[in-house]
Enzyme design. Structure first.
Site, short mmCIF file in Angstrom:
data_model
loop_
_atom_site.label_atom_id
_atom_site.label_comp_id
_atom_site.label_asym_id
_atom_site.label_seq_id
_atom_site.Cartn_x
_atom_site.Cartn_y
_atom_site.Cartn_z
N GLU A 178 0.86 -1.17 0.00
CA GLU A 178 0.00 0.00 0.00
C GLU A 178 0.89 1.22 0.00
OE1 GLU A 178 -1.32 -1.47 3.47
OE2 GLU A 178 -3.02 -2.57 2.66
N TYR A 197 7.57 1.95 -7.86
CA TYR A 197 6.88 0.67 -7.87
C TYR A 197 6.41 0.30 -9.28
CZ TYR A 197 6.78 1.53 -2.83
OH TYR A 197 7.13 1.80 -1.53
#
Length: 147
Positions: free
Chosen positions: A107, A119
């Protein structure tokens, strides 16, 4: 990034450095010392990695594994080392340890564009949104990498 950087499993002597990075990076939303100590302790599926340029710890990554699923619980790079490839190096190392045919989940605060960019560059995809996830009301993107 320096060629002297090494990644290793954390040990109890690292807790103060990890906590200081946590407080500096996450400000009012940081984990408590006891949360970090608990997560860094030995336990089934738990792993905390640090990246250091001896003798200084530059960052850390905490994960938990459950069968073929790995959750990145917490990760931070100290402010002066951000944007220099340190986080990428650490995360690539951690991902290299993930068994094939596994999912890696994390998250990230919706407004943390630098982390989201990192990411995505490593193959993570947005899979859902957790509204008002953080103390300040910000939502979290849930991201996944099929490994």
């Amino acid at each position: 990034m320096s060629n002297n950087n090494i990644v290793r499993k954390s040990n109890p002597k690292d807790l103060r450095s990890i906590y200081q990075i946590e407080k500096d990076v996450f400000d009012s939303e940081h984990w408590t010392y006891s949360m970090i100590a608990n997560e860094s302790g030995n336990g089934i599926g738990k792993a905390t990695w640090v990246i250091e340029e001896p003798p200084n710890i530059l960052g850390y990554c905490m994960s938990r594994s459950f069968g073929n699923e790995v959750n990145i619980l917490n990760m931070a790079i100290e402010s002066s080392s951000q944007g220099k490839g340190v986080g990428r190096f650490l995360l690539e190392y951690v991902l290299s340890l993930v068994p094939t045919k596994s999912s890696v989940l994390l998250e990230v605060k919706q407004g943390n564009l630098n982390a989201i960019k990192l990411y995505k560059s490593l193959g993570f995809q947005e899979i859902s949104l957790r509204s008002s996830y953080y103390k300040d009301g910000t939502s979290a993107l849930v991201m996944c990498l099929e490994h």
